[in-house]
Each structure stands twice: as structure tokens, then as C-alpha cells.
Scaffold this active site. Structure first.
Site, PDB file in Angstrom:
ATOM      1  N   HIS A   1       0.846  -1.203   0.000  1.00  6.79           N
ATOM      2  CA  HIS A   1       0.000   0.000   0.000  1.00  6.79           C
ATOM      3  C   HIS A   1       0.884   1.257   0.000  1.00  6.79           C
ATOM      4  O   HIS A   1       0.641   2.197  -0.763  1.00  6.79           O
ATOM      5  CB  HIS A   1      -0.909  -0.045   1.245  1.00  6.79           C
ATOM      6  CG  HIS A   1      -1.730   1.188   1.499  1.00  6.79           C
ATOM      7  ND1 HIS A   1      -3.103   1.176   1.588  1.00  6.79           N
ATOM      8  CD2 HIS A   1      -1.379   2.483   1.708  1.00  6.79           C
ATOM      9  CE1 HIS A   1      -3.550   2.397   1.821  1.00  6.79           C
ATOM     10  NE2 HIS A   1      -2.519   3.212   1.903  1.00  6.79           N
TER      11      HIS A   1
ATOM     12  N   HIS B   1       1.831   4.363  -2.968  1.00  7.83           N
ATOM     13  CA  HIS B   1       1.804   5.824  -2.816  1.00  7.83           C
ATOM     14  C   HIS B   1       2.967   6.473  -3.564  1.00  7.83           C
ATOM     15  O   HIS B   1       2.825   7.567  -4.110  1.00  7.83           O
ATOM     16  CB  HIS B   1       1.927   6.211  -1.333  1.00  7.83           C
ATOM     17  CG  HIS B   1       0.623   6.264  -0.592  1.00  7.83           C
ATOM     18  ND1 HIS B   1      -0.387   7.139  -0.921  1.00  7.83           N
ATOM     19  CD2 HIS B   1       0.168   5.566   0.483  1.00  7.83           C
ATOM     20  CE1 HIS B   1      -1.411   6.968  -0.076  1.00  7.83           C
ATOM     21  NE2 HIS B   1      -1.107   6.011   0.781  1.00  7.83           N
TER      22      HIS B   1
HETATM   23 ZN   LIG Z   1      -2.299   5.288   2.297  1.00 10.23          ZN
END
Ligand SMILES: [Zn+2]
Length: 174
Positions: free
Chosen positions: A136, A140
Site C-alpha cells: 500500500h 503511494h
Molecule cells: Zn495510504
């Protein structure tokens, strides 16, 4: 020092971050600030663009058990070397998309290489929540959010909700 967390939608959250060429004291301070901001939120991971810092740097600590020793990780230039075919579904959230949670399917295991805050090369296989969290956060750095895995209608609904939230927060701050 706590740093303000950007809320989606924000153009800085959609950019691909450039690699960190060399460590500096400024970058070490940034990593320490990001960990402090993450624990304060509270969250289990944070990426530099979420605090408006345009670098390939993420921090994470997925130790959640009460009384367990924390494991703060600062990872510069993290890179997924290998992913398992086996997948895991976790209900994910994001400090840049407050109070929104959705199931995301990702590889259950990832082997990741990075540089630590002392400039040492590191490598580790992450599983379970750590694997999801690290993927995750690395997303980004490539301008990708967990809601990008959802159906377009759901994503648009969430984005509209965030625009409203930002408007309310700006009004409250006046
Ligand atoms: Zn995040």
C-alpha cells in the site's frame, strides 16, 4: 515534529516520486517526523508524499498487539523484488482518505529491498498485514491509492466525500 497529512484528492498524491540519491540529515529528520506523525494519527504506514515530501520514502509499523515491542521501519527507495501468486484480502484504510475502508486483494507475500536510515541495503520477505501495508505504501510512491483498486463508481463516490470533508475542514479552520 508532526507534519500535516494531505487529504485526497491532491495532485501531490498522484505523482511518481523520484528515488532518494543520497541520505541526508534532512531526510533522516523527515523519516523520524513521518514515524511520529504515523503513530500520532494513529496509523500503521505512511508515505512521504502524504506529508507533501516528494521522495521515495515510506515508514511502517504493523505491530499492533498491546505491550508488544514496536518495530518502526523507515524504508528509502523500497522496491518489490518478488510477489507470491497467493493473495490476501485486507480491509484497507489510508490516512489520506480518512474513515473510508474497503477490501483490497494483493499478493500475500512480497520480498522487498530498501535502504535503511543508516544507508545500509536491507532485504526482507513480508507476510500478513506487513505485506499489505508495505505494498500500500509503495503504491503511494507511484501515485497510486488503495481506492484505485475499487470500481470507478465507488472511487468517485469516495472522492466526492473527501472533497466535501476538505471543504468542511477548511471552513472549520477559518
Ligand atoms: Zn495510504
Amino acid at each position: 515534529m508532526l507534519r500535516p497529512i494531505l487529504i485526497h484528492p491532491d495532485p501531490r498524491l498522484k505523482k511518481v516520486m523520484p528515488p532518494v540519491p543520497d541520505l541526508s540529515d534532512d531526510l533522516r529528520v523527515l523519516a523520524a517526523d513521518m514515524l511520529e506523525t504515523m503513530y500520532d494519527a494513529p496509523g500503521i504506514g505512511l508515505a512521504a508524499p502524504q506529508v507533501g515530501a516528494m521522495h521515495r520514502l515510506i515508514v511502517a509499523d504493523c505491530i499492533k498487539e498491546e505491550g508488544a515491542t514496536p518495530r518502526p521501519l523507515a524504508m528509502f527507495n523500497p522496491e518489490v523484488l518478488a510477489s507470491s501468486d497467493e493473495t490476501n484480502v485486507y480491509e484497507e484504510g489510508c490516512l489520506s482518505i480518512p474513515e473510508i475502508y474497503a477490501d483490497v486483494t494483493r499478493p500475500a507475500e512480497v520480498e522487498v529491498a530498501w535502504m535503511d536510515a543508516d544507508g545500509n541495503p536491507r532485504q526482507e520477505v513480508f507476510t500478513g498485514l506487513w505485506a499489505t501495508c508495505v505494498q500500500h505504501e509503495i503504491d503511494h510512491l507511484n501515485g497510486k491509492l488503495f481506492i484505485d483498486y475499487l470500481k470507478p463508481l465507488k472511487r468517485q463516490m469516495i472522492t466526492r466525500k473527501m472533497i466535501k470533508l476538505k471543504r468542511e475542514r477548511a471552513r472549520d479552520a477559518e
